[in-house]
Enzyme design. Structure first.
Site, PDB file in Angstrom:
ATOM      1  N   CYS A  73     -10.434  -1.009   6.206  1.00 39.52           N
ATOM      2  CA  CYS A  73     -10.756  -2.426   6.088  1.00 39.52           C
ATOM      3  C   CYS A  73      -9.773  -3.032   5.091  1.00 39.52           C
ATOM      4  CB  CYS A  73     -12.191  -2.554   5.570  1.00 39.52           C
ATOM      5  SG  CYS A  73     -12.701  -4.241   5.213  1.00 39.52           S
ATOM      6  N   CYS A 181      -6.437  -7.383   9.579  1.00 35.57           N
ATOM      7  CA  CYS A 181      -7.878  -7.123   9.544  1.00 35.57           C
ATOM      8  C   CYS A 181      -8.161  -6.169  10.694  1.00 35.57           C
ATOM      9  CB  CYS A 181      -8.658  -8.421   9.728  1.00 35.57           C
ATOM     10  SG  CYS A 181     -10.427  -8.169  10.012  1.00 35.57           S
TER      11      CYS A 181
HETATM   12  N1  DGL Z   1     -12.408  -5.245   8.935  1.00 44.12           N
HETATM   13  C1  DGL Z   1     -12.108  -6.107   7.885  1.00 44.12           C
HETATM   14  C2  DGL Z   1     -10.682  -6.122   7.424  1.00 44.12           C
HETATM   15  O1  DGL Z   1      -9.920  -5.267   7.809  1.00 44.12           O
HETATM   16  C3  DGL Z   1     -13.089  -7.017   7.249  1.00 44.12           C
HETATM   17  C4  DGL Z   1     -13.667  -8.143   7.987  1.00 44.12           C
HETATM   18  C5  DGL Z   1     -14.781  -8.800   7.190  1.00 44.12           C
HETATM   19  O2  DGL Z   1     -15.758  -8.127   6.920  1.00 44.12           O
HETATM   20  O3  DGL Z   1     -14.655  -9.990   6.849  1.00 44.12           O
HETATM   21  O4  DGL Z   1     -10.301  -6.970   6.670  1.00 44.12           O
END
Ligand code: DGL
Length: 252
Positions: A73, A181
């Site tokens: 993430c 993301c």
């Molecule tokens: N999967 C996420 C990232 O790579 C986060 C998205 C979120 O929870 O806002 O930033």
């Protein structure tokens, strides 16, 4: 040590795209994935809150005996990566927007970076942008996180979103796109159909290379054994595990 699992975490569904690639690259490893779906999205939260949530999830995975942690993430890694690397007793790697490769491929054209508000505001991205890719145009896209959380990977809703955000530039002006993301990786086939031929970077290969090197150095890379993935979540929605399994099986 070699046979211990590897922990993978995300705010929700996004990191399943990283897990998908990890399983393929390291077929003998066992992975435990934790999606903090009950608290997703992280992007609109202040950094202290993201740090606290990420630390809590990391601890849950440590309690399960993981030998390494992948922060799958960008948002969690931007807010908490440094802290976890300093505090945890195991190696920690994390995904970050791949500005270096995008800059190299863009040939002086625009680099568009889609990410959460938090990732774009935190020092990790700001410093990388200044050093590696000052031509990057930052585009916050929290709407896409929620689409992927709902399992929407194609169709009118995400297509209209991308077309609207890309409207200011002709396709020839765009040298590269960065998906900063992990949720957005599920939308890559759609994005590539809208701007065919534009290279798209998601930061997954560098994190896999980093993990492999780290495990090799520690003598902890599993070279035999069945491999597999256990999926955990903080959400108690009845169909959530089925949705997680469906995303993990999605064509990427
Ligand atoms: N999967 C996420 C990232 O790579 C986060 C998205 C979120 O929870 O806002 O930033």
């Amino acid at each position: 040590m070699q046979s211990a699992p590897i922990g993978v975490l995300d705010s929700g569904m996004g990191g399943l795209s990283v897990l998908h690639a990890l399983k393929r690259a390291m077929p003998h490893e066992r992975f435990i994935y934790f999606g903090d779906n009950a608290n997703a999205p992280y992007g609109p939260r202040p950094p202290e809150e993201i740090r606290a949530l990420t630390s809590r999830t990391a601890q849950k995975l440590i309690d399960r005996g993981v030998k390494a942690l992948v922060i799958a993430c960008n948002t969690a890694n931007s807010a908490a990566g440094e802290l976890l690397r300093a505090r945890l007793p195991i190696p920690v790697v994390g995904v970050e927007p791949d500005l270096a490769d995008a800059h190299d491929r863009a040939n002086g054209k625009r680099v568009l970076v889609f990410a959460t508000q938090a990732t774009l505001a935190l020092p990790l991205y700001r410093d990388m942008r200044r050093r590696l890719c000052p031509e990057a145009i930052s585009i916050p896209a929290p709407e896409l996180v929620m689409m992927v959380e709902r399992g929407v990977l194609s169709g009118e809703e995400p297509e209209a979103f991308f077309r609207e955000k890309l409207r200011p530039w002709a396709a020839e002006e765009i040298g590269a796109i960065v998906l900063g993301c992990t949720h957005f990786i599920f939308l890559r086939p759609l994005l590539s159909s809208i701007v065919p031929g534009v290279p798209v970077f998601d930061g997954v290969e560098p994190v896999i290379d980093d993990l492999r090197e780290t495990l090799l150095r520690a003598g902890a890379l599993s070279q035999t054994g069945e491999g597999g993935a256990e999926l955990l979540t903080s959400s108690d929605e009845p169909d959530i595990r089925a949705r997680m399994r469906a995303l993990l099986a999605a064509e990427l």
